[in-house]
Write a protein that holds these residues in place. Structure first.
Motif, PDB file in Angstrom:
ATOM      1  N   SER A  57       0.844  -1.185   0.000  1.00 60.04           N
ATOM      2  CA  SER A  57       0.000   0.000   0.000  1.00 60.04           C
ATOM      3  C   SER A  57       0.890   1.248   0.000  1.00 60.04           C
ATOM      4  N   LYS A  58       0.362   2.320  -0.558  1.00 57.99           N
ATOM      5  CA  LYS A  58       1.097   3.578  -0.568  1.00 57.99           C
ATOM      6  C   LYS A  58       1.247   4.112   0.864  1.00 57.99           C
ATOM      7  N   TYR A  98       5.912   2.052  -2.540  1.00 59.09           N
ATOM      8  CA  TYR A  98       4.859   1.367  -1.775  1.00 59.09           C
ATOM      9  C   TYR A  98       5.497   0.606  -0.606  1.00 59.09           C
ATOM     10  N   HIS A  99       4.774   0.565   0.510  1.00 54.59           N
ATOM     11  CA  HIS A  99       5.185  -0.282   1.634  1.00 54.59           C
ATOM     12  C   HIS A  99       4.694  -1.692   1.355  1.00 54.59           C
ATOM     13  N   PRO A 131      -9.837  -6.393  -5.970  1.00 53.37           N
ATOM     14  CA  PRO A 131      -8.919  -5.261  -6.142  1.00 53.37           C
ATOM     15  C   PRO A 131      -9.644  -3.965  -5.778  1.00 53.37           C
ATOM     16  N   ASP A 132      -9.066  -3.167  -4.889  1.00 51.81           N
ATOM     17  CA  ASP A 132      -9.794  -1.968  -4.454  1.00 51.81           C
ATOM     18  C   ASP A 132      -8.996  -0.680  -4.682  1.00 51.81           C
ATOM     19  N   GLY A 133      -7.837  -0.809  -5.381  1.00 52.91           N
ATOM     20  CA  GLY A 133      -7.050   0.379  -5.692  1.00 52.91           C
ATOM     21  C   GLY A 133      -6.318   0.946  -4.479  1.00 52.91           C
ATOM     22  N   ASP A 134      -6.422   0.248  -3.344  1.00 46.36           N
ATOM     23  CA  ASP A 134      -5.798   0.758  -2.123  1.00 46.36           C
ATOM     24  C   ASP A 134      -4.718  -0.220  -1.644  1.00 46.36           C
ATOM     25  N   VAL A 135      -5.181  -1.371  -1.106  1.00 46.83           N
ATOM     26  CA  VAL A 135      -4.220  -2.398  -0.686  1.00 46.83           C
ATOM     27  C   VAL A 135      -4.201  -3.506  -1.746  1.00 46.83           C
ATOM     28  N   GLY A 136      -3.010  -3.852  -2.220  1.00 46.93           N
ATOM     29  CA  GLY A 136      -2.870  -4.967  -3.161  1.00 46.93           C
ATOM     30  C   GLY A 136      -2.276  -6.172  -2.453  1.00 46.93           C
ATOM     31  N   TRP A 137      -2.668  -7.365  -2.853  1.00 45.98           N
ATOM     32  CA  TRP A 137      -2.137  -8.607  -2.253  1.00 45.98           C
ATOM     33  C   TRP A 137      -1.428  -9.433  -3.329  1.00 45.98           C
ATOM     34  N   PHE A 272      14.838  -6.066  -1.654  1.00 48.02           N
ATOM     35  CA  PHE A 272      15.833  -6.169  -0.583  1.00 48.02           C
ATOM     36  C   PHE A 272      15.068  -5.994   0.725  1.00 48.02           C
ATOM     37  N   MET A 273      14.824  -7.097   1.412  1.00 47.94           N
ATOM     38  CA  MET A 273      13.858  -7.107   2.508  1.00 47.94           C
ATOM     39  C   MET A 273      14.525  -7.167   3.876  1.00 47.94           C
ATOM     40  N   GLU A 274      13.906  -6.501   4.834  1.00 47.64           N
ATOM     41  CA  GLU A 274      14.338  -6.593   6.233  1.00 47.64           C
ATOM     42  C   GLU A 274      13.446  -7.608   6.924  1.00 47.64           C
ATOM     43  N   VAL A 275      14.040  -8.506   7.686  1.00 43.43           N
ATOM     44  CA  VAL A 275      13.225  -9.406   8.509  1.00 43.43           C
ATOM     45  C   VAL A 275      12.786  -8.605   9.730  1.00 43.43           C
TER      46      VAL A 275
END
Ligand code: HEM
Length: 361
Positions: A57-58, A98-99, A131-137, A272-275
């Motif tokens: 999500s943004k 996006y987060h 799909p709601d244009g806000d949160v994507g999965w 590049f992900m943080e655990v």
């Protein structure tokens, strides 16, 4: 032969060795400069499942927090034996700003994974998503057969990822550090060059606004996936300072290159992900990993062997090890999968077009 050399073990376990139709890259009389190990699995194991399940999500608002709780709830749901054997929660701000939060979860068999999907309620939740244009999965599930993955660790004690399902740990491996050793550790590479499909175009080309769509991305021949992890949580103050000021910045540059310009080298997606702590998303566990999807293993090899960004990581690491006289508390691991199309299950609900394999056009 020196005593040390006599304990080296071939990376491919005996029951998966076959008559080679393709040569190994192992140089003659080779002895690696430092040790590395691999997790070993039961002889009856014929594959594993690794699923990357997350949302984006943004804004990091209260809805975002609710999604995180939902995801963690599904992972923790105790439904008999079908709970993931291991999972990590991870976070990244992607190239669109996006987060993203994702669980990387592991099951011993496809049927365990299928049972978890059904019994945890996740499948019903997923099928209901709009799909709601806000949160994507996104759901990227990979089910490599046992001959299509390899793993390597700098230490032989603490498991990561797929190694949580290990039966034992190898002795020091023969095949590592020289270029081409990743391929040599993959059982399937004894007889298969693992060439990808560079011409395949995705159905996503037809879709204009991916954020308003549910999209299944078809699997690709010999898609190559790397999860390459770093854990500095066990370092003392001196090594931590050295890692964070000299190694980590060079790693970030490599990861930024793959994330933003990876298409030049056959990389569809890199995160590049943080655990993070599953109960406190603001807390990084002092572990990171690069999660890269490449059009084939040759592209991944070419980036690691030839591109200035991985050469800088590789070079810096040798200096780092020298400065610490090879007495490292930093732990490194990677797992690599090379998949058939049927071993990939890729679905995106309301995600932006630079998400994961949606980029594969
Ligand atoms: C190989 C260092 C991060 C991709 C290696 C090797 C070292 C190394 C020492 C040789 C390993 C062996 O076979 O024993 C590092 C360090 C990293 C790092 C210190 C981070 C601090 C990454 C990341 C990726 C990556 C994030 C990709 C996303 C590769 C690949 C190989 C490799 C594909 C295998 C090359 C081959 O065998 O042909 N790296 N690396 N590395 N690394 Fe990295």
């Amino acid at each position: 032969m020196a005593l040390h050399e006599s304990v080296l073990e071939p990376a491919i376990p005996e029951h998966l060795r076959t008559e080679r139709t393709l040569p190994s890259r192992l140089p003659p009389d080779y002895h690696p400069p430092f040790p590395a190990y691999a997790a070993r699995f039961s002889k009856s194991a014929d594959g594993v499942v690794i699923a990357v399940i997350g949302f984006q999500s943004k804004d990091r608002d209260s809805r975002f927090e609710d999604c995180q709780k939902k995801l963690v709830g599904f992972m923790r749901q105790q439904v008999g034996d079908v709970v993931p054997k291991h999972w990590d929660l991870s976070s990244v701000i992607d190239k669109r700003g996006y987060h993203n939060i994702a669980a990387i979860a592991y099951w011993a068999t496809p049927s365990d994974y299928e049972a978890w999907l059904a019994e945890s309620g996740f499948a019903a939740f997923w099928d209901d998503l709009k799909p709601d244009g806000d949160v994507g999965w996104f759901r990227e599930a990979f089910s490599p057969s046992i001959d299509r993955f390899e793993n390597i660790f700098s230490d032989n004690e603490v498991p990561e990822g797929v190694a949580h399902m290990r039966e034992s740990v190898s002795r020091e491996l023969q095949e590592h550090v020289y270029w081409g050793s990743m391929r040599d550790r993959l059982p399937i590479s004894q007889t298969d060059l693992l060439v990808g499909n560079h011409d395949q175009r995705s159905a996503v080309d037809e879709v204009t606004d991916t954020r308003s769509q549910r999209i299944r991305v078809p699997g690709r021949r010999n898609l190559a996936i790397i999860r390459s992890g770093q854990d500095w949580s066990g370092t003392d103050a001196h090594e931590r300072e050295l890692y964070l000021t000299t190694m980590h910045p060079v790693l970030i540059k490599g990861m930024e290159y793959l994330t933003h310009q990876g298409s030049e080298t056959g990389c569809f997606s890199n995160r590049f992900m943080e655990v993070i702590d599953a109960d406190d998303a603001s807390r990084c566990m002092e572990k990171t990993f690069g999660l890269g999807y490449f059009d084939d293993i040759a592209s991944l090899e070419a980036w690691s062997k030839k591109h200035r960004t991985h050469l800088a990581i590789f070079g810096r690491f040798h200096q780092y090890a020298k400065e610490l006289e090879n007495n490292l508390q930093l732990r490194l691991f990677h797992e690599v999968l090379v998949l058939t199309p049927e071993q990939q299950d890729l679905e995106y609900v309301g995600c932006h077009e630079d998400t994961g394999m949606l980029t594969a056009r």
